[in-house]
Design a protein around this motif. Sequence first.
Motif, PDB file in Angstrom:
ATOM      1  N   UNK A  82      32.461 -13.294  56.969  1.00 35.37           N
ATOM      2  CA  UNK A  82      31.122 -12.824  57.339  1.00 35.37           C
ATOM      3  C   UNK A  82      30.778 -11.496  56.681  1.00 35.37           C
ATOM      4  N   UNK A  83      31.799 -10.715  56.319  1.00 34.26           N
ATOM      5  CA  UNK A  83      31.535  -9.416  55.693  1.00 34.26           C
ATOM      6  C   UNK A  83      31.660  -9.472  54.172  1.00 34.26           C
ATOM      7  N   UNK A  84      31.635 -10.696  53.601  1.00 35.71           N
ATOM      8  CA  UNK A  84      31.790 -10.831  52.144  1.00 35.71           C
ATOM      9  C   UNK A  84      30.582 -10.259  51.405  1.00 35.71           C
ATOM     10  N   UNK A  85      29.417 -10.273  52.048  1.00 37.62           N
ATOM     11  CA  UNK A  85      28.230  -9.682  51.436  1.00 37.62           C
ATOM     12  C   UNK A  85      27.684 -10.454  50.253  1.00 37.62           C
ATOM     13  N   UNK A  86      27.799 -11.790  50.306  1.00 33.61           N
ATOM     14  CA  UNK A  86      27.369 -12.612  49.169  1.00 33.61           C
ATOM     15  C   UNK A  86      26.009 -13.250  49.456  1.00 33.61           C
ATOM     16  N   UNK A  87      25.051 -12.962  48.621  1.00 40.13           N
ATOM     17  CA  UNK A  87      23.716 -13.571  48.678  1.00 40.13           C
ATOM     18  C   UNK A  87      23.704 -14.827  47.798  1.00 40.13           C
ATOM     19  N   UNK A  88      23.092 -15.885  48.285  1.00 41.02           N
ATOM     20  CA  UNK A  88      22.968 -17.118  47.502  1.00 41.02           C
ATOM     21  C   UNK A  88      21.507 -17.357  47.140  1.00 41.02           C
ATOM     22  N   UNK A  89      21.261 -17.649  45.875  1.00 39.02           N
ATOM     23  CA  UNK A  89      19.925 -17.973  45.379  1.00 39.02           C
ATOM     24  C   UNK A  89      19.966 -19.372  44.777  1.00 39.02           C
ATOM     25  N   UNK A  90      19.060 -20.227  45.223  1.00 36.91           N
ATOM     26  CA  UNK A  90      19.003 -21.612  44.747  1.00 36.91           C
ATOM     27  C   UNK A  90      17.643 -21.856  44.091  1.00 36.91           C
ATOM     28  N   UNK A  91      17.527 -21.661  42.778  1.00 37.57           N
ATOM     29  CA  UNK A  91      16.233 -21.822  42.111  1.00 37.57           C
ATOM     30  C   UNK A  91      15.756 -23.277  42.098  1.00 37.57           C
ATOM     31  N   UNK A  92      14.434 -23.433  42.043  1.00 38.24           N
ATOM     32  CA  UNK A  92      13.810 -24.752  41.867  1.00 38.24           C
ATOM     33  C   UNK A  92      13.526 -24.958  40.380  1.00 38.24           C
ATOM     34  N   UNK A  93      13.964 -26.086  39.831  1.00 41.85           N
ATOM     35  CA  UNK A  93      13.619 -26.424  38.448  1.00 41.85           C
ATOM     36  C   UNK A  93      12.126 -26.729  38.360  1.00 41.85           C
ATOM     37  N   UNK A  94      11.539 -26.588  37.175  1.00 43.41           N
ATOM     38  CA  UNK A  94      10.131 -26.968  36.990  1.00 43.41           C
ATOM     39  C   UNK A  94       9.936 -28.470  37.216  1.00 43.41           C
ATOM     40  N   UNK A  95       8.732 -28.855  37.599  1.00 43.25           N
ATOM     41  CA  UNK A  95       8.376 -30.273  37.718  1.00 43.25           C
ATOM     42  C   UNK A  95       7.868 -30.749  36.357  1.00 43.25           C
ATOM     43  N   UNK A  96       8.462 -31.835  35.842  1.00 46.60           N
ATOM     44  CA  UNK A  96       8.067 -32.355  34.537  1.00 46.60           C
ATOM     45  C   UNK A  96       8.402 -33.839  34.447  1.00 46.60           C
ATOM     46  N   UNK A  97       7.772 -34.580  33.512  1.00 51.05           N
ATOM     47  CA  UNK A  97       8.078 -35.995  33.346  1.00 51.05           C
ATOM     48  C   UNK A  97       9.512 -36.186  32.827  1.00 51.05           C
ATOM     49  N   UNK A  98      10.183 -37.224  33.341  1.00 47.45           N
ATOM     50  CA  UNK A  98      11.545 -37.541  32.889  1.00 47.45           C
ATOM     51  C   UNK A  98      11.536 -38.953  32.292  1.00 47.45           C
ATOM     52  N   UNK A  99      11.838 -39.037  31.017  1.00 45.73           N
ATOM     53  CA  UNK A  99      11.686 -40.290  30.265  1.00 45.73           C
ATOM     54  C   UNK A  99      12.475 -41.441  30.873  1.00 45.73           C
ATOM     55  N   UNK A 100      13.756 -41.206  31.227  1.00 46.94           N
ATOM     56  CA  UNK A 100      14.582 -42.324  31.726  1.00 46.94           C
ATOM     57  C   UNK A 100      14.117 -42.826  33.084  1.00 46.94           C
ATOM     58  N   UNK A 101      13.297 -42.045  33.770  1.00 45.57           N
ATOM     59  CA  UNK A 101      12.738 -42.477  35.055  1.00 45.57           C
ATOM     60  C   UNK A 101      11.287 -42.929  34.896  1.00 45.57           C
ATOM     61  N   UNK A 102      11.003 -43.503  33.733  1.00 48.30           N
ATOM     62  CA  UNK A 102       9.678 -44.053  33.491  1.00 48.30           C
ATOM     63  C   UNK A 102       8.594 -43.003  33.361  1.00 48.30           C
ATOM     64  N   UNK A 103       8.977 -41.793  32.986  1.00 47.90           N
ATOM     65  CA  UNK A 103       8.010 -40.707  32.844  1.00 47.90           C
ATOM     66  C   UNK A 103       7.564 -40.109  34.160  1.00 47.90           C
ATOM     67  N   UNK A 104       8.238 -40.479  35.254  1.00 48.43           N
ATOM     68  CA  UNK A 104       7.893 -39.928  36.564  1.00 48.43           C
ATOM     69  C   UNK A 104       8.120 -38.417  36.573  1.00 48.43           C
ATOM     70  N   UNK A 105       7.207 -37.690  37.194  1.00 52.61           N
ATOM     71  CA  UNK A 105       7.362 -36.245  37.289  1.00 52.61           C
ATOM     72  C   UNK A 105       8.280 -35.887  38.454  1.00 52.61           C
ATOM     73  N   UNK A 106       9.223 -35.022  38.186  1.00 50.12           N
ATOM     74  CA  UNK A 106      10.171 -34.567  39.209  1.00 50.12           C
ATOM     75  C   UNK A 106      10.763 -33.235  38.763  1.00 50.12           C
ATOM     76  N   UNK A 107      11.455 -32.597  39.690  1.00 45.75           N
ATOM     77  CA  UNK A 107      12.114 -31.345  39.307  1.00 45.75           C
ATOM     78  C   UNK A 107      13.253 -31.653  38.339  1.00 45.75           C
TER      79      UNK A 107
END
Length: 226
Positions: free
Chosen positions: A43-68
């Motif tokens: 509990x006293x480790x003092x570690x902050x965690x940051x979890x960024x969100x990727x941009x939303x964009x079309x993904x070719x292998x998923x039929x061009x569906x937009x996702x992170x």
Amino acid sequence: MTLLPFVDTPAQGPCKAVVVWLHGLGDSGHGFAPIVPELRLPSDAGIRFIFPHAPVQPVTINGGMEMRSWYDIKSMDLLSRADEAGVRDSAAKVQQLLDQLIAQGMPSERIVLAGFSQGGVIALHLLARLPYKLAGVMALSTYMCAPEKLSDEALPYNKATPVFIGHGVQDPVVPMAGGQQAFHALKKQGFAVSWHDYRMEHSVSAQEVADISSFLQRLLLTDKDK
């Protein structure tokens, strides 16, 4: 360049270190946030965690569906899977986030960069190219973009930085050979990589969580914290 949005899990008490953790395709920063209590860090480790969100964009292998997504995937073939221009663009966005943490007073050597699957590709790309030293890097169930360019582009700052590479032996999404290729490419260039494989598919097992916890404590806890 707009700073990436992220899920922020503050340290308990004074913040002494930061872990920046990048999610996989179609997920978000919320996907890995629940892992923090599972790591059972002091509990006293003092570690902050940051979890960024990727941009939303079309993904070719998923039929061009937009996702992170950190980059487009046009083929499941490992050699051509990662869109290199997209990888470099997302790596620049993540580096901007790291730069801001440093500008706010967090020493780079108290920052760990972690990534799962697509996020791991970005983490390994930055490991070799950041102009400052990190505390450590974790690359989980992942592979490397353009390993053939590593020898020309690798900077010396993180050659001695501990790198945890973990992979499932039954991974049907990113074959373990992809993780092994990244491991051997980095080792050949003198990076301090360690290999860990687990009886799992494209996921994170309880044993891997325990090993990640040990890795983070070894890197970030001082003798006073332990």
